[in-house]
Write a protein that holds these residues in place. Structure first.
Motif, PDB file in Angstrom:
ATOM      1  N   TYR A 100      20.055 -49.012  12.911  1.00  0.00           N
ATOM      2  CA  TYR A 100      19.859 -50.269  13.753  1.00  0.00           C
ATOM      3  C   TYR A 100      20.679 -51.394  13.560  1.00  0.00           C
ATOM      4  O   TYR A 100      21.194 -51.638  12.325  1.00  0.00           O
TER       5      TYR A 100
ATOM      6  N   LYS B 239      22.693 -31.860  17.642  1.00  0.00           N
ATOM      7  CA  LYS B 239      22.090 -32.841  18.220  1.00  0.00           C
ATOM      8  C   LYS B 239      22.812 -33.804  18.992  1.00  0.00           C
ATOM      9  O   LYS B 239      23.902 -34.134  18.317  1.00  0.00           O
ATOM     10  N   ASN B 240      22.351 -34.283  19.903  1.00  0.00           N
ATOM     11  CA  ASN B 240      22.952 -35.468  20.553  1.00  0.00           C
ATOM     12  C   ASN B 240      22.528 -36.828  20.156  1.00  0.00           C
ATOM     13  O   ASN B 240      21.396 -36.987  19.492  1.00  0.00           O
ATOM     14  N   THR B 241      23.301 -37.918  20.025  1.00  0.00           N
ATOM     15  CA  THR B 241      22.954 -39.141  19.488  1.00  0.00           C
ATOM     16  C   THR B 241      22.681 -39.950  20.616  1.00  0.00           C
ATOM     17  O   THR B 241      23.297 -40.181  21.556  1.00  0.00           O
ATOM     18  N   TYR B 242      21.571 -41.062  20.650  1.00  0.00           N
ATOM     19  CA  TYR B 242      21.298 -42.032  21.749  1.00  0.00           C
ATOM     20  C   TYR B 242      21.132 -43.559  21.127  1.00  0.00           C
ATOM     21  O   TYR B 242      20.577 -43.463  19.714  1.00  0.00           O
ATOM     22  N   VAL B 243      21.658 -44.465  21.622  1.00  0.00           N
ATOM     23  CA  VAL B 243      21.377 -45.719  21.147  1.00  0.00           C
ATOM     24  C   VAL B 243      20.784 -46.517  22.457  1.00  0.00           C
ATOM     25  O   VAL B 243      21.033 -46.402  23.648  1.00  0.00           O
ATOM     26  N   PHE B 244      19.673 -47.265  21.979  1.00  0.00           N
ATOM     27  CA  PHE B 244      18.825 -47.836  22.879  1.00  0.00           C
ATOM     28  C   PHE B 244      18.623 -49.137  22.413  1.00  0.00           C
ATOM     29  O   PHE B 244      18.721 -49.752  21.462  1.00  0.00           O
ATOM     30  N   GLN B 245      18.591 -50.264  23.778  1.00  0.00           N
ATOM     31  CA  GLN B 245      18.545 -51.458  23.357  1.00  0.00           C
ATOM     32  C   GLN B 245      17.140 -51.934  23.739  1.00  0.00           C
ATOM     33  O   GLN B 245      16.500 -51.436  24.702  1.00  0.00           O
TER      34      GLN B 245
END
Length: 162
Positions: A45, A10-16
């Motif tokens: 988080y 799985k890919n990892t994503y970071v959102f602001q």
């Protein structure tokens, strides 16, 4: 023959994001946010800042025809000392402490905070720093064992360990 999982990595994503929460005070709103973030099952988080919107700010934002982003320059402690009046050793020590706490906060490092509440009451708190108010000399932390938010004055903090 070795067995390998056919499951894809799985890919990892970071959102602001920005979240607005109404409550009686900063600590209660922050606690509400942390509880909600813990419930949704995120891998991790980081809360990097918070502001309180005043009524005048709300009105002006609502009535603004347009907004233009303005860059905010970050100044290191060295720049501040060159442009400001000379600091006393106590002011310098507090400034150095805030600088250390900002580094810990930006790395989301788990620390143990040693707090002297007075009258012989000392606390050893495993926590993460979630807000720093240098003007008011306040440090807001998230107690990882109790899952509670606490705010301490700098004069209550004796030491910390990473």
């Amino acid at each position: 023959m070795s067995r390998h999982s056919n499951k894809e990595q799985k890919n990892t994503y970071v959102f602001q994001l920005e979240a607005m929460i109404e409550d009686d005070n900063h600590a209660a709103a922050l606690e509400q946010l942390i509880q909600r973030m813990n419930r949704v099952g995120l891998l991790d988080y980081q809360i990097t800042s918070g502001i309180q919107l005043g009524q005048l700010i709300k009105e002006r934002k609502a009535n603004a025809v347009s907004t233009i982003p303005v860059p905010i320059e970050q100044h290191s402690g060295e720049t501040r000392q060159q442009t400001a009046l000379p600091q006393t050793s106590a002011e310098s020590a507090v400034h150095d402490a805030f600088h250390s706490f900002r580094k810990v906060m930006s790395n989301n490092t788990l620390i143990r905070l040693i707090v002297n509440r007075g009258l012989g009451i000392k606390m050893s708190i495993p926590c993460r720093i979630i807000n720093i108010n240098e003007n008011e000399q306040l440090l807001t932390i998230y107690h990882v064992d109790e899952k509670q938010v606490y705010t301490f004055r700098m004069n209550e903090i004796e030491d910390y360990q990473e």
